[in-house]
Design a protein around this motif. Sequence first.
Motif, PDB file in Angstrom:
ATOM      1  N   SER A   1       8.905 -10.721  -3.101  1.00  0.00           N
ATOM      2  CA  SER A   1       9.496 -10.853  -4.428  1.00  0.00           C
ATOM      3  C   SER A   1       9.273  -9.554  -5.191  1.00  0.00           C
ATOM      4  O   SER A   1       8.330  -8.819  -4.916  1.00  0.00           O
ATOM      5  CB  SER A   1       8.891 -12.041  -5.184  1.00  0.00           C
ATOM      6  OG  SER A   1       7.516 -11.853  -5.336  1.00  0.00           O
ATOM      7  N   TYR A   2      10.165  -9.263  -6.114  1.00  0.00           N
ATOM      8  CA  TYR A   2      10.129  -8.008  -6.863  1.00  0.00           C
ATOM      9  C   TYR A   2       9.886  -8.263  -8.340  1.00  0.00           C
ATOM     10  O   TYR A   2      10.441  -9.190  -8.924  1.00  0.00           O
ATOM     11  CB  TYR A   2      11.457  -7.246  -6.712  1.00  0.00           C
ATOM     12  CG  TYR A   2      11.596  -6.573  -5.374  1.00  0.00           C
ATOM     13  CD1 TYR A   2      12.079  -7.270  -4.264  1.00  0.00           C
ATOM     14  CD2 TYR A   2      11.223  -5.246  -5.207  1.00  0.00           C
ATOM     15  CE1 TYR A   2      12.197  -6.654  -3.034  1.00  0.00           C
ATOM     16  CE2 TYR A   2      11.347  -4.626  -3.975  1.00  0.00           C
ATOM     17  CZ  TYR A   2      11.831  -5.327  -2.892  1.00  0.00           C
ATOM     18  OH  TYR A   2      11.938  -4.716  -1.668  1.00  0.00           O
TER      19      TYR A   2
ATOM     20  N   ALA B   1       0.557  -6.199 -17.100  1.00  0.00           N
ATOM     21  CA  ALA B   1       1.304  -7.441 -17.357  1.00  0.00           C
ATOM     22  C   ALA B   1       2.033  -7.896 -16.101  1.00  0.00           C
ATOM     23  O   ALA B   1       2.123  -9.102 -15.823  1.00  0.00           O
ATOM     24  CB  ALA B   1       2.284  -7.228 -18.510  1.00  0.00           C
ATOM     25  N   ALA B   2       2.534  -6.950 -15.329  1.00  0.00           N
ATOM     26  CA  ALA B   2       3.208  -7.310 -14.073  1.00  0.00           C
ATOM     27  C   ALA B   2       2.219  -7.898 -13.079  1.00  0.00           C
ATOM     28  O   ALA B   2       2.492  -8.911 -12.426  1.00  0.00           O
ATOM     29  CB  ALA B   2       3.899  -6.080 -13.493  1.00  0.00           C
TER      30      ALA B   2
ATOM     31  N   ILE C   1       6.312  -6.880  -4.696  1.00  0.00           N
ATOM     32  CA  ILE C   1       6.484  -5.449  -4.915  1.00  0.00           C
ATOM     33  C   ILE C   1       6.690  -5.224  -6.409  1.00  0.00           C
ATOM     34  O   ILE C   1       7.649  -5.722  -7.007  1.00  0.00           O
ATOM     35  CB  ILE C   1       7.665  -4.908  -4.097  1.00  0.00           C
ATOM     36  CG1 ILE C   1       7.329  -5.043  -2.608  1.00  0.00           C
ATOM     37  CG2 ILE C   1       7.945  -3.445  -4.480  1.00  0.00           C
ATOM     38  CD1 ILE C   1       8.379  -4.536  -1.666  1.00  0.00           C
ATOM     39  N   ILE C   2       5.737  -4.536  -7.007  1.00  0.00           N
ATOM     40  CA  ILE C   2       5.847  -4.178  -8.422  1.00  0.00           C
ATOM     41  C   ILE C   2       6.479  -2.791  -8.466  1.00  0.00           C
ATOM     42  O   ILE C   2       5.845  -1.788  -8.143  1.00  0.00           O
ATOM     43  CB  ILE C   2       4.479  -4.208  -9.115  1.00  0.00           C
ATOM     44  CG1 ILE C   2       3.895  -5.629  -9.037  1.00  0.00           C
ATOM     45  CG2 ILE C   2       4.605  -3.759 -10.571  1.00  0.00           C
ATOM     46  CD1 ILE C   2       2.520  -5.766  -9.675  1.00  0.00           C
TER      47      ILE C   2
ATOM     48  N   ILE D   1      -0.068  -7.151  -2.935  1.00  0.00           N
ATOM     49  CA  ILE D   1       0.708  -6.501  -4.000  1.00  0.00           C
ATOM     50  C   ILE D   1       1.016  -5.067  -3.580  1.00  0.00           C
ATOM     51  O   ILE D   1       0.170  -4.378  -3.009  1.00  0.00           O
ATOM     52  CB  ILE D   1      -0.067  -6.516  -5.330  1.00  0.00           C
ATOM     53  CG1 ILE D   1      -0.007  -7.925  -5.952  1.00  0.00           C
ATOM     54  CG2 ILE D   1       0.475  -5.484  -6.318  1.00  0.00           C
ATOM     55  CD1 ILE D   1      -0.782  -8.057  -7.261  1.00  0.00           C
ATOM     56  N   THR D   2       2.238  -4.631  -3.857  1.00  0.00           N
ATOM     57  CA  THR D   2       2.631  -3.230  -3.683  1.00  0.00           C
ATOM     58  C   THR D   2       2.959  -2.621  -5.039  1.00  0.00           C
ATOM     59  O   THR D   2       3.703  -3.223  -5.817  1.00  0.00           O
ATOM     60  CB  THR D   2       3.870  -3.105  -2.779  1.00  0.00           C
ATOM     61  OG1 THR D   2       3.574  -3.587  -1.470  1.00  0.00           O
ATOM     62  CG2 THR D   2       4.330  -1.652  -2.675  1.00  0.00           C
ATOM     63  N   PHE D   3       2.394  -1.440  -5.320  1.00  0.00           N
ATOM     64  CA  PHE D   3       2.843  -0.615  -6.449  1.00  0.00           C
ATOM     65  C   PHE D   3       3.831   0.395  -5.881  1.00  0.00           C
ATOM     66  O   PHE D   3       3.442   1.265  -5.097  1.00  0.00           O
ATOM     67  CB  PHE D   3       1.672   0.144  -7.086  1.00  0.00           C
ATOM     68  CG  PHE D   3       0.766  -0.675  -7.959  1.00  0.00           C
ATOM     69  CD1 PHE D   3       0.922  -2.048  -8.104  1.00  0.00           C
ATOM     70  CD2 PHE D   3      -0.272  -0.060  -8.645  1.00  0.00           C
ATOM     71  CE1 PHE D   3       0.062  -2.792  -8.914  1.00  0.00           C
ATOM     72  CE2 PHE D   3      -1.135  -0.785  -9.462  1.00  0.00           C
ATOM     73  CZ  PHE D   3      -0.964  -2.155  -9.599  1.00  0.00           C
ATOM     74  N   GLN D   4       5.084   0.296  -6.281  1.00  0.00           N
ATOM     75  CA  GLN D   4       6.126   1.202  -5.783  1.00  0.00           C
ATOM     76  C   GLN D   4       6.562   2.115  -6.916  1.00  0.00           C
ATOM     77  O   GLN D   4       7.248   1.679  -7.845  1.00  0.00           O
ATOM     78  CB  GLN D   4       7.319   0.378  -5.283  1.00  0.00           C
ATOM     79  CG  GLN D   4       8.555   1.201  -4.952  1.00  0.00           C
ATOM     80  CD  GLN D   4       8.456   1.861  -3.606  1.00  0.00           C
ATOM     81  OE1 GLN D   4       8.364   1.193  -2.579  1.00  0.00           O
ATOM     82  NE2 GLN D   4       8.471   3.184  -3.601  1.00  0.00           N
TER      83      GLN D   4
END
Length: 341
Positions: A38-39, A55-56, A69-70, A90-93
């Motif tokens: 999910s994005y 917040a994300a 994916i954030i 979690i991914t920080f992109q």
Amino acid sequence: MGGHHHHQHQHKHPSKGRIGSVCDDFPPDFPSETNTTSYICVDSNGCCNFTTVQAAVDAVPNLSMERTIIWINSGIYFEKVTVPRTKPNITFQGQGFASTAIAFNDTANSSHGTFFSGSVQVFSTNFIAKNISFMNLAPIPSPGDIGAQAVAIKVSGDQAAFWGCGFFGAQDTLHDDKGRHYFKDCYIQGSIDFIFGNARSFYENCQLISMANPVSPGVKGINGAVTAHGRASKDDNTGFVFFKCTVGGNGRVWLGRAWRPFSRVIFAFTTMTDIIAPEGWNDFNDITRDQTVFYGEYNCSGGGANMSMRASYVQRLNDTQASPFLNVSFIEADQWLQPYS
């Protein structure tokens, strides 16, 4: 994401020319959801779900098995971010390590200790970051300054991967605390112990840049160290491996110093400029550690790689000794590391 494209307003003052929305150039190819992913999107101008990274993170469901994916738009996000244990996968992109950054300016003094000073703190498993920078904007300290340690990121969860990321700070930039971690094509800058902790980590094709003050020719002092690995027991299967990396920048620095007695660091196929002191390493001024540290170099090159004057406890590894450290099996990557895409 159609709702995030704001259409032009009617112009009441045509003489002022076209007034575009700040969101008009929002990337049109924003990725869509899949069954396993999910994005969430972060944009400081309010063009998508959230305006802050924290917040994300807070919006991600606890203990979710699917990857979130954030997606973080270009800009500097001045905030302190924590990814708690309860938020794995979690991914920080980011949009490039020169375009997207999370930055804060805590120090050991301001945050009640080095270990709490990180701009970003990751406690969860399976964290991934791509094309983003982590920054601590606190002033560069002089060697010996008290309480000036300033961490850009602390990585305390297992199975973390960083691709094309930047790490910017001075003393204690990257707290590579614990767990198995992978760093590829990253840019890591600092002055003193700027990669430290007791993780088991493999750094591949990374640039390590010393921010220590330039040293005049003939001056003998040391004013920086690249690593301070914290292995405390011979039973700890931890260590830092630098494979096909480059070490450069300013100052006269050690490749590492023995923060704990069994400190373990290996440099292989790495290019080093002559900022590296001839002795190469430091036992934290405790000669009993000379018997227990594991500092190895293998097939390195450049002006700093000459081993003829290295400290007595430094090992020039042969092929057999080096082999456990020359690929990602050192971090058991086959069990967890996903390919970049």
